[in-house]
Design a protein around this motif. Structure first.
Motif, PDB file in Angstrom:
ATOM      1  N   MET A  45       0.853  -1.053  -0.058  1.00  0.00           N
ATOM      2  CA  MET A  45      -0.278  -0.025  -0.056  1.00  0.00           C
ATOM      3  C   MET A  45       0.639   0.953  -0.010  1.00  0.00           C
ATOM      4  SD  MET A  45      -3.245  -0.425   0.231  1.00  0.00           S
ATOM      5  CE  MET A  45      -4.581  -2.141  -0.289  1.00  0.00           C
ATOM      6  N   CYS A 109      -7.454  -3.788  -8.986  1.00  0.00           N
ATOM      7  CA  CYS A 109      -8.346  -4.761  -8.371  1.00  0.00           C
ATOM      8  C   CYS A 109      -7.435  -5.471  -7.192  1.00  0.00           C
ATOM      9  CB  CYS A 109      -9.434  -5.550  -9.325  1.00  0.00           C
ATOM     10  SG  CYS A 109     -10.264  -3.915  -9.842  1.00  0.00           S
ATOM     11  N   TRP A 111      -4.878  -5.766  -6.589  1.00  0.00           N
ATOM     12  CA  TRP A 111      -3.750  -5.227  -5.424  1.00  0.00           C
ATOM     13  C   TRP A 111      -3.913  -4.624  -4.105  1.00  0.00           C
ATOM     14  CZ3 TRP A 111       1.542  -4.257  -7.252  1.00  0.00           C
ATOM     15  CH2 TRP A 111       2.652  -3.797  -6.848  1.00  0.00           C
ATOM     16  N   SER A 112      -5.478  -4.494  -4.662  1.00  0.00           N
ATOM     17  CA  SER A 112      -6.423  -3.443  -3.820  1.00  0.00           C
ATOM     18  C   SER A 112      -7.438  -4.936  -3.405  1.00  0.00           C
ATOM     19  CB  SER A 112      -7.312  -2.949  -4.062  1.00  0.00           C
ATOM     20  OG  SER A 112      -8.231  -3.234  -4.969  1.00  0.00           O
ATOM     21  N   ASN A 113      -6.992  -6.242  -3.078  1.00  0.00           N
ATOM     22  CA  ASN A 113      -7.558  -7.466  -2.973  1.00  0.00           C
ATOM     23  C   ASN A 113      -9.581  -6.695  -3.419  1.00  0.00           C
ATOM     24  OD1 ASN A 113      -8.392  -9.975  -2.122  1.00  0.00           O
ATOM     25  ND2 ASN A 113      -8.422  -9.997   0.173  1.00  0.00           N
ATOM     26  N   ALA A 115     -11.387  -4.631  -3.928  1.00  0.00           N
ATOM     27  CA  ALA A 115     -12.175  -3.343  -2.735  1.00  0.00           C
ATOM     28  C   ALA A 115     -13.480  -3.014  -3.062  1.00  0.00           C
ATOM     29  CB  ALA A 115     -10.399  -2.764  -2.497  1.00  0.00           C
ATOM     30  N   VAL A 118     -13.028  -0.057  -5.526  1.00  0.00           N
ATOM     31  CA  VAL A 118     -11.894  -0.090  -6.857  1.00  0.00           C
ATOM     32  C   VAL A 118     -12.399  -0.270  -8.094  1.00  0.00           C
ATOM     33  CG1 VAL A 118      -9.780  -1.166  -7.838  1.00  0.00           C
ATOM     34  CG2 VAL A 118     -10.063   0.160  -5.180  1.00  0.00           C
ATOM     35  N   SER A 238      -8.270   6.451   1.809  1.00  0.00           N
ATOM     36  CA  SER A 238      -8.627   5.718   0.890  1.00  0.00           C
ATOM     37  C   SER A 238      -7.260   4.967   0.607  1.00  0.00           C
ATOM     38  CB  SER A 238      -9.832   6.053  -0.381  1.00  0.00           C
ATOM     39  OG  SER A 238     -11.056   6.949   0.438  1.00  0.00           O
ATOM     40  N   GLU A 240      -7.287   2.466  -0.778  1.00  0.00           N
ATOM     41  CA  GLU A 240      -7.591   1.319  -1.767  1.00  0.00           C
ATOM     42  C   GLU A 240      -7.326   1.939  -3.177  1.00  0.00           C
ATOM     43  OE1 GLU A 240      -9.497   1.620   0.941  1.00  0.00           O
ATOM     44  OE2 GLU A 240      -8.619  -0.752   1.560  1.00  0.00           O
ATOM     45  N   VAL A 243      -4.006   2.920  -4.764  1.00  0.00           N
ATOM     46  CA  VAL A 243      -3.585   2.402  -5.131  1.00  0.00           C
ATOM     47  C   VAL A 243      -4.284   2.265  -6.815  1.00  0.00           C
ATOM     48  CG1 VAL A 243      -3.707   0.043  -5.217  1.00  0.00           C
ATOM     49  CG2 VAL A 243      -3.565   0.809  -3.531  1.00  0.00           C
TER      50      VAL A 243
END
Length: 367
Positions: A45, A109, A111-113, A115, A118, A238, A240, A243
């Protein structure tokens, strides 16, 4: 024997230098901002790592996709009434947005799992990219500058904007309708009026970045700067979406490996509409509309130049049906070209202005 550079080789070197300078500058900025925010540049992050990964992936994917576009003869149609130097660009493949936009979305998507925020901005970005693709495809199919009708394009933009606003309405806090103002701890309550404004921001921002895309490396570079700054601003609240912004900024940099002067590919409406939609979606979702407006200064001026040109032409129209022109050609970057500026001069100056606007926004952001 000393080898002499041809004019094209010299231009190529200058284009590479400008793109490399931008990439280096944004990389240094990302590392610096990470350290100032007590983040290590190599952690997940952060601003730096998604920027670099997305840039490399976009550049690599482009080396496979651009030749495919060339084989498909997806060449750009150049306006004959535009700068004469642009006529030699006829046939350069367009629709480059089909590779660097998906690369950024996938990186963000994963990288942010995945979220929810995102996923929402990614959906809006891809939706606006789809509108652009339809327009680009029609232009190529008809071999003219006319894609889908302006009315159809606007209706699609409004439709996707409404869908995004409905998602905002049911998935975000009620105070999202109050716009935060910099320097003061006060938010401007708009209530229901926020929603027409939100729709306008989405449509206007996408069209503004679309108008800015007219010179090799111009839109890709200026949007990359704006996205990195927006990522830094939204990072505390934020991460996410930080990212997402940095991944898309990096993907723009990777695209510039192929789009810097002289361009091997253009982003087309596929890329430019998607980029504007992404900026607007993040700005709305994070309540950073004031910062977004400042970051979009170049896109705003480019749009104003077109509006002023059309208005002045209609206001001065004589009995012969012809009016006067306020600019030699709109948007503004074409006016500067016809005034004697080289493409590289225009792009370089616009990069500097974009960097100044980004610095101002980061300086006033409430970190």
């Amino acid at each position: 024997m000393d080898a002499k550079l041809s004019p094209n080789q010299g231009l190529n070197f200058s284009g590479i230098g400008l793109a490399s300078g931008l990439a280096t500058g944004l990389g240094i900025a990302a590392v610096t901002l990470d350290w100032l925010a007590n983040r290590t540049p190599w952690q997940g992050m952060s601003l730096t790592l998604p920027l670099l990964v997305s840039a490399v992936m976009s550049a690599v994917v482009g080396y496979f996709v651009v030749p495919m576009l060339q084989k498909l003869k997806a060449g750009q149609i150049i306006r004959e009434d535009g700068p004469q130097a642009h006529l030699k660009k006829a046939g350069t493949p367009t629709m480059g947005g089909i590779f660097f936009i998906p690369v950024a979305v996938i990186v963000a998507c994963v990288w942010s799992n995945f979220a929810p925020q995102v996923l929402a901005v990614s959906a809006l970005t891809l939706s606006y990219g789809l509108i652009g693709w339809l327009d680009d495809w029609q232009i190529l199919r008809r071999k003219s500058n006319k894609g889908i009708s302006p009315r159809m394009k606007l209706m699609l933009q409004i439709g996707f904007a409404v869908a995004f606003c409905v998602w905002l309405m049911f998935n975000q806090p009620a105070n999202i309708t109050s716009i935060a103002l910099p320097w003061v701890s006060f938010a401007l309550p708009l209530g229901f009026l926020f929603w027409p404004l939100a729709g306008f921001v989405l449509v206007a921002e996408s069209n503004a970045t679309n108008l800015t895309d007219g010179i090799d490396g111009l839109a890709g570079g200026t949007v990359a700067i704006a996205l990195l700054a927006l990522g830094a601003i939204v990072a505390p609240t934020s991460p996410e979406l930080m990212v997402f912004c940095t991944a898309l900024s990096g993907s723009c940099l990777g695209f510039l490996a192929h789009n810097r002067n002289p361009a091997r590919v253009f982003m087309g409406d596929t890329g430019s509409l998607a980029l504007g939609g992404a900026l607007a979606a993040v700005g709305l979702l994070t309540n950073t509309l004031v910062a977004l407006f400042i970051l979009s200064g170049i896109f705003f001026v480019e749009t104003l130049s077109v509006m002023a040109q059309v208005t002045y032409y209609k206001a001065t129209k004589g009995p012969d049906g012809k009016g006067k022109r306020l600019f030699k050609m709109a948007p503004l970057h074409h006016h500067l070209e016809l005034s004697g500026w080289s493409e590289l001069q225009v792009v370089g100056v616009f990069y500097i202005i974009a960097a100044i606007l980004a610095t101002i926004c980061i300086a006033i952001a409430p970190f």
